[in-house]
Design an enzyme around this catalytic site. Structure first.
Site, mmCIF file in Angstrom:
data_model
loop_
_atom_site.group_PDB
_atom_site.id
_atom_site.type_symbol
_atom_site.label_atom_id
_atom_site.label_comp_id
_atom_site.label_asym_id
_atom_site.label_seq_id
_atom_site.Cartn_x
_atom_site.Cartn_y
_atom_site.Cartn_z
ATOM 1 N N ASP A 170 0.767 -1.571 0.037
ATOM 2 C CA ASP A 170 -0.185 0.207 0.164
ATOM 3 C C ASP A 170 0.962 1.322 -0.089
ATOM 4 O O ASP A 170 2.218 1.158 0.688
ATOM 5 C CB ASP A 170 -1.062 0.033 0.946
ATOM 6 C CG ASP A 170 -1.556 0.391 1.175
ATOM 7 O OD1 ASP A 170 -2.203 1.487 0.332
ATOM 8 O OD2 ASP A 170 -1.498 1.827 2.449
ATOM 9 N N LYS A 171 0.605 2.317 -0.750
ATOM 10 C CA LYS A 171 1.548 3.437 -1.192
ATOM 11 C C LYS A 171 1.411 4.375 0.319
ATOM 12 O O LYS A 171 2.948 4.232 0.940
ATOM 13 C CB LYS A 171 1.076 4.161 -2.042
ATOM 14 C CG LYS A 171 2.079 5.232 -2.250
ATOM 15 C CD LYS A 171 1.763 6.464 -3.171
ATOM 16 C CE LYS A 171 0.796 7.150 -2.910
ATOM 17 N NZ LYS A 171 0.856 8.336 -2.120
ATOM 18 N N THR A 172 -0.106 5.146 0.770
ATOM 19 C CA THR A 172 0.546 5.499 1.754
ATOM 20 C C THR A 172 0.470 5.108 3.163
ATOM 21 O O THR A 172 -0.637 4.593 3.658
ATOM 22 C CB THR A 172 -0.977 7.075 1.190
ATOM 23 O OG1 THR A 172 -1.052 7.052 0.500
ATOM 24 C CG2 THR A 172 -1.269 8.167 2.643
ATOM 25 N N THR A 212 -2.400 2.109 -4.669
ATOM 26 C CA THR A 212 -2.721 3.124 -4.654
ATOM 27 C C THR A 212 -3.718 3.688 -5.088
ATOM 28 O O THR A 212 -3.801 2.688 -5.967
ATOM 29 C CB THR A 212 -1.624 4.230 -5.073
ATOM 30 O OG1 THR A 212 -1.476 5.644 -4.623
ATOM 31 C CG2 THR A 212 -1.054 3.881 -6.398
ATOM 32 N N GLY A 213 -4.112 4.283 -4.740
ATOM 33 C CA GLY A 213 -5.873 5.046 -5.037
ATOM 34 C C GLY A 213 -5.634 5.890 -6.073
ATOM 35 O O GLY A 213 -6.248 6.494 -6.356
ATOM 36 N N ASP A 221 -1.378 -0.494 6.276
ATOM 37 C CA ASP A 221 -1.118 0.327 7.505
ATOM 38 C C ASP A 221 -2.556 0.623 7.932
ATOM 39 O O ASP A 221 -3.267 0.965 9.126
ATOM 40 C CB ASP A 221 -1.010 1.429 7.080
ATOM 41 C CG ASP A 221 -0.736 2.248 6.803
ATOM 42 O OD1 ASP A 221 -1.488 1.871 6.009
ATOM 43 O OD2 ASP A 221 -0.417 3.663 7.450
ATOM 44 N N ASP A 243 -7.106 -1.376 4.219
ATOM 45 C CA ASP A 243 -6.157 -2.770 3.484
ATOM 46 C C ASP A 243 -6.099 -4.173 4.495
ATOM 47 O O ASP A 243 -6.011 -5.047 3.680
ATOM 48 C CB ASP A 243 -5.141 -2.843 4.018
ATOM 49 C CG ASP A 243 -4.359 -1.270 3.584
ATOM 50 O OD1 ASP A 243 -4.795 -0.605 2.077
ATOM 51 O OD2 ASP A 243 -2.927 0.068 3.997
#
Length: 706
Positions: free
Chosen positions: A401-403, A549-550, A596, A600
């Site tokens: 997950d990116k953020t 990512t969104g 995180d 997720d």
């Protein structure tokens, strides 16, 4: 890459709620961790995974108990050895200690060793028989009982040679082996005790009038205000409301550097306060606290079964059956077919059962499990599923997950364009930061945080949808969007450069002084500095790295390029994350998911291994198999490396334990008797215990990969 339509940011950073913790407070109950006696571990605490091995086999006995029984039995063995006629003859002094009734003294001393020293094994035999799971205790109990019963009959008139000295030394060596084994397992479980000792006994609770009172930590309640002085431990999880300091959280999160704390920051119970006094409002106590949940996770991991453990248990069971059958076959073969004496056949039988005890096999996996869990917890890596931890060594692809995982989840300055040489980057940021310091917009905060030297601003005014302006050092400074200039037909000095930054998905603002364009500032979600190192390490392991990512495609492409990712999915809605994991799994890859946020959770559950990162004081997302307490992606290759090292230790121990028995059982049965090689029971016990010690030492060489 397959894209899903979505507008800019998906919500990725929110944390999941707390996992349900066990009913225990910050301090573990006396029954939940082992006590210490003479500085040695005297119980099992978190090692109840050793069902039928440590907790079951040694039930009711502590390290101190085995130590005491060993020394008492050893003291009784000395006169037994001195009174044994065979040993007197071997030393060339036959009959030196012979006296009327010496045989009965030998019997009495040996009976004391059998009853007192052999008690743990006899009790273990009864438990195994009741559970219908014959194991190591059965083998030991049968061996010492056979030796004692036969020797007693000889002492009272049956023709033959008694085994009193073999019995005594056998019990001594068995007690020594179990003492070493239990101490090794106990030491591996001291992570829980170390965590339990982190909390102080008392806290300085603040009264309404501002005075303090010292109260037991157990009496703290949510909402209480406490004072934490320099050098003291934080009594419970809370929020800093006054003061500024740094904290050492190494024992809790594995983070070696002190962490700065100021008003609004979270403090973890057990952390050591640094140079400043802090006032905290208690937010979590007891089983809700970070420390209690960490202890729960460590305990769950040490108690959970792994696939390799199941293999070891099955092997130990069948080895026990083979040993009992082999002992019976040995007795019949020597007595009925080889024509040997009853004493010789019995001696071979006892030797087979002693040396075949699958001690090393039973210890091979549980000790490595306990050690690896403790090592991981000490480095901020919490294992919730042992089987998933074992599978981590086989990971072929990791989806991030990116953020909040690869990035910090906050805006920060990435580029500064100076349109006037007389106004360098630092000065440009100072002026822009002065204006933005009065705004609460995320972009404004990113610019304000970029300048270390705050300047005063007067006549501040927010311009809705445009930006902000104010007077700094007598000059009017504006920080506005490029759209503000377009509306007025004003051309940027370097439009191409600004367009390039915008194409990367970055947010660009323009800085004007007295309506003169002096520069532009680009912002984006800040990439964690550790992310590049983590990705490089994973790629060196041959693992494919993918980002989820969104954000829009431009942002995703920029982050992927900056970090060095192999692939990415952009514009993915939260509900679609799990399907993206399935898409990667459909390629035939063992896949881990790292995230995180609460959104997720489905993806973490779908992945072969779910890893929660950056959990902070929210210890675990229920769907994760492994929790990385620190917000450091470098812990991902670390946990994979530890999983691989742990598995290697398990296999090494299993290979030694099974290989040892394959060779030892025929040797004990006397297959080389024709070549003059005969293994006495006491020496068999030495070899058996030596194999246990070798397995224990090999397991304790497990280290965190560099």
């Amino acid at each position: 890459m397959h894209q899903q339509p979505h507008e800019h940011h998906a919500e990725e950073g929110s944390h999941a709620g707390h996992m349900a913790a066990g009913e225990h407070s910050g301090h573990m109950a006396d029954g939940e961790h082992a006590a210490h006696e003479g500085g040695e571990h005297t119980g099992h605490g978190a090692t109840s995974e050793h069902a039928g091995h440590a907790a079951g086999r040694h039930e009711g006995h502590s390290v101190a108990d085995f130590r005491r029984r060993f020394w008492v039995s050893l003291a009784l063995t000395v006169p037994i050895l001195a009174l044994t006629p065979q040993l007197q003859s071997l030393l060339g002094v036959p009959g030196i200690l012979a006296f009327p009734g010496s045989t009965f003294v030998l019997f009495a001393l040996s009976a004391a060793v059998y009853v007192y020293g052999g008690r743990p094994f006899l009790k273990g035999f009864v438990r195994e028989m009741r559970a219908r799971t014959p194991g190591m205790m059965t083998l030991i109990a049968v061996a010492i009982t056979t030796a004692f019963a036969y020797s007693a009959l000889v002492a009272f008139g049956l023709p033959g040679m008694p085994f009193f000295w073999e019995l005594a030394t056998l019990v001594d060596i068995m007690l020594l082996g179990h003492w070493i084994e239990m101490r090794s397992v106990g030491e591996a479980s001291q992570a829980l005790e170390a965590l339990a000792r982190l909390l102080p006994g008392e806290a300085h609770r603040l009264r309404d009038d501002g005075s303090t009172e010292d109260v037991p930590v157990e009496s703290l309640r949510v909402g209480d205000r406490v004072l934490v002085k320099p050098g003291e431990k934080v009594p419970a999880d809370g929020e800093v409301v006054d003061g500024r300091s740094s904290m050492n959280e190494a024992m809790l999160t594995g983070e070696s550097k002190p962490v700065d704390k100021r008003s609004g920051d979270q403090a973890i119970g057990g952390a050591v306060n640094g140079e400043g006094a802090l006032t905290l409002v208690i937010r979590k106590t007891g089983s809700d606290s970070f420390l209690a949940q960490v202890m729960d996770l460590v305990r769950q991991a040490q108690e959970s079964k792994s696939r390799t453990q199941d293999l070891a248990d099955r092997a130990a069971f069948w080895l026990t059956i083979i040993a009992l059958g082999g002992g019976a076959l040995t007795f019949v073969a020597w007595l009925a077919f080889a024509g040997s004496s009853l004493a010789f056949a019995l001696e071979r039988t006892v030797t087979v059962m002693v040396i075949a005890c699958p001690h090393a096999l039973g210890l091979a996996v549980p000790l490595v499990v306990a050690l690896s869990t403790a090592i991981a917890a000490g480095n901020g890596l919490l294992v919730r599923s042992r089987s998933a931890f074992e599978d981590a060594r086989n990971v072929q692809s990791i989806i991030f997950d990116k953020t909040g995982t690869l990035t910090e989840g906050r805006f920060g300055v990435t580029d500064v364009i100076e349109f006037e040489a007389a106004l360098p980057r630092e000065r440009l940021l100072e002026l822009a930061a002065a204006v933005e310091s009065r705004s609460e917009h995320p972009i404004a905060r990113g610019i304000a945080d970029a300048s270390p030297r705050p300047l005063a601003v007067d006549d501040f005014r927010a311009i809705p949808g445009i930006g902000a302006e104010g007077v700094v050092e007598g000059r009017r400074v504006m920080v506005v969007s490029p759209g503000y200039l377009s509306q007025r037909g004003i051309q940027l000095p370097d439009q191409t450069r600004v367009d390039e930054l915008s194409a990367q998905g970055k947010t660009v603002v323009v800085v004007l002084i007295e309506e003169r364009i002096v520069g532009a500032i680009a912002l984006a979600d800040i990439i964690r500095p550790e992310s590049k190192q983590a990705i490089a390490s994973l790629k060196a392991m041959g693992i494919q790295t993918i980002m989820l990512t969104g954000d829009n495609r431009q942002v995703a492409a920029w982050v992927a390029r900056e970090i060095g990712l192999d692939d990415y999915f952009a514009e993915v809605l939260p509900a679609e994350k799990a399907s993206k994991v399935r898409e990667v799994q459909a390629r035939g890859l063992v896949t881990a998911m790292v995230g995180d946020g609460v959104n997720d959770a489905p993806a973490l559950a779908q992945a072969d291994i779910g890893i929660a990162i950056g959990a902070g004081t929210d210890v675990a997302i229920e769907s994760a198999d492994i929790v990385l307490v620190r917000s450091d992606p470098r812990d991902i290759p670390a946990i994979i490396g530890l999983a691989a090292a742990t598995y290697r230790k398990m296999i090494q121990n299993l290979a030694w334990a099974t290989g040892y028995n394959v060779i030892a059982i025929p040797l004990a049965a006397g297959v080389l008797y024709g070549f003059g090689i005969l293994l006495p029971p006491a020496l068999a016990a030495v070899f058996m215990s030596a194999s246990t010690v070798i397995v224990a030492v090999n397991a304790r060489r497990l280290r965190m990969p560099e």
